[in-house]
Each structure stands twice: as C-alpha cells, then as structure tokens.
Scaffold this motif. Structure first.
Motif: not given
Length: 269
Positions: A44-71
């Motif tokens: 949800n934080k990644a979606f919010e960052a994307t909607q605000k145009g803060d794609f760098n922060q959204a990328e950080t959130y998705w990276t956190q999710l990749i680290e936790r859920f790599p599959k």
C-alpha cells in the motif's frame, strides 16, 4: 496462522505508446498472518508513493517486498514498472524477466516487457512479447494496440491497422485504439474516412486532445482554417505537448504523414 499469500496488486500508468498496466499475480508460498499484513502494508505504501510520483520511494518498497517474497512475480513486475518511470529501462527489463521466469503463463509481465522493448526501439522483440500475451489471453485489447504501435514503427501500416481495429472490436470504448485507427487511415491516404472517424471520436470524447490535435492538422491541410484553429485552441488548453513536434514524433509516435501535416500547421503558426 498459515495462509496462502494472495496477489499483490500493482498499478502503473504510462501515457500513450505505453498505456495503463495492471498486474495481479498469485503465488503458492505459505506465509504467516503477520507476514501477510506486513506485505500488504508495504504494498500500500508503494502504491501511495507511485500515485504521488515518488517512484524512487516506490522502488524501495517493492525491493523490500522482493527481499521478503522473492518468489512472488507481482513484486518483481511492479518494481520493474517503477524503474520504467525512472527511465531505468535495462533494470526494468531484468525485473520483468524475473517475473516471467516465476510465472511464465501470466500475460502481464510480457505486456510490460514489450512496452519497455518498444521504448528501446526493439520493435521485433516487443512484437514477440505481445504475441505471447495474445497466446495466453487472446482477447487482450491492450496487447493488440501495443502490437499495432510496434508494427507501425516498423512501417507495417496495414498490419498496424488490423491490430488497432481488433483492439477496438474487443473493447469499443478503447479510445486510444480508436484514435490510432484514424491516424493510420490517414497514413494510408484514406483521408475522408480518417476525418470522419476523428470527428466521431470528438463527438463522444470532446476532451481527448490527441484526436483534436490530429483533426487540427488535417483540417488545416484541407483549407478549413477556422475549424482547425478552434480545435487547436482546445488541444493546447488540455495538453500543451502537442506543440512539441519532437514529443509527438518520438513519444506519442504518430505516423509520419500525420506528423508532416502537424508540422505544416505549426510552421504556419
């Protein structure tokens, strides 16, 4: 408590040439309720960052999710989308490749990857990806529209027209595909039909600047200066980018005959 993680939904929007992408994926990984809640919170934080145009922060959130859920292919594809928005195209392709590897029978990552390959000028490779989308989901209007874009870039205008028209047949409210049909008709020198279709689009969607800009150029070329000027005022009031011929050529990617007509209008202006 153990449960199966449901899809993490990601939405990424691109204007033209590259159009809205929605990805929803499912994985069989078992996780705890606590892990699931954490993942949904970060998504949800990644979606919010994307909607605000803060794609760098959204990328950080998705990276956190990749680290936790790599599959989970969805998180890879969504990070790829945020990288596209930052013009990190090679990194985006890498993420989409991973999503395809994890879910080879899901169409969304092929569509995403095809869009990036188009931006890189790799039109044949993009077509291969769109073909794969259509193998998986034969009635995907976006894939037909995007394949039409790639075919047009290769100069295959008859094939592009077929793809755009198929997209419209599948989704009669797909305004962009309708606009593309009209543009290609003009490219193929069917000016009267192109003009009729553009006017029909404007009647139904008066706030659609792409068709108003194209209509401006055609009307001017036909000597209907008053109508052309009226449509142009409406166009630039909605989207000033149509004053930039480079943007129309390389981002929106109008067909060359349509670009020439707009160039004549802009020169006289």
């Amino acid at each position: 408590m153990i449960r199966t993680i449901l899809s993490l939904l990601g939405i990424f929007l691109l204007w033209f040439g590259t159009v809205p992408i929605i990805l929803a994926q499912e994985t069989s990984i078992l996780i705890t309720q606590e892990q699931l809640e954490w993942g949904e919170k970060i998504a949800n934080k990644a979606f919010e960052a994307t909607q605000k145009g803060d794609f760098n922060q959204a990328e950080t959130y998705w990276t956190q999710l990749i680290e936790r859920f790599p599959k989970n292919p969805a998180v890879w594809s969504n990070r790829g989308s945020t990288r596209v928005s930052q013009n990190q195209l090679d990194k985006a392709i890498s993420d989409f490749n991973k999503a395809v590897e994890l879910a080879p029978n899901e169409s969304a990552s092929y569509l995403n990857r095809g869009t990036v390959l188009e931006r890189q000028g790799k039109y044949q490779e993009a077509i291969i990806n769109y073909n794969r989308v259509l193998e998986i989901t034969p009635n995907d209007a976006m894939a037909y529209n995007n394949r039409g874009n790639a075919q047009g870039a290769l100069g295959n205008w008859e094939q592009a027209l077929k793809d755009y028209q198929t997209a419209v047949n599948i989704d009669p409210d797909f305004t962009l595909a309708k606009a593309n049909v009209a543009l290609v008709l003009y490219q193929l020198r069917n000016t009267e039909e192109a003009l009729n279709q553009m006017k029909n689009i404007i009647r139904k969607y008066p706030m659609f600047p792409d068709t108003r800009a194209a209509l401006t150029a055609i009307l001017w070329e036909l000597g209907k200066q008053g109508e052309a000027e009226s449509n142009w005022v409406a166009t630039v009031g909605m989207d000033s980018r149509y004053q930039d011929l480079d943007w129309v050529t390389n981002v929106r990617r109008w067909p060359p005959r349509m670009i020439t007509a707009l160039d004549k209008f802009l020169d006289l202006k």
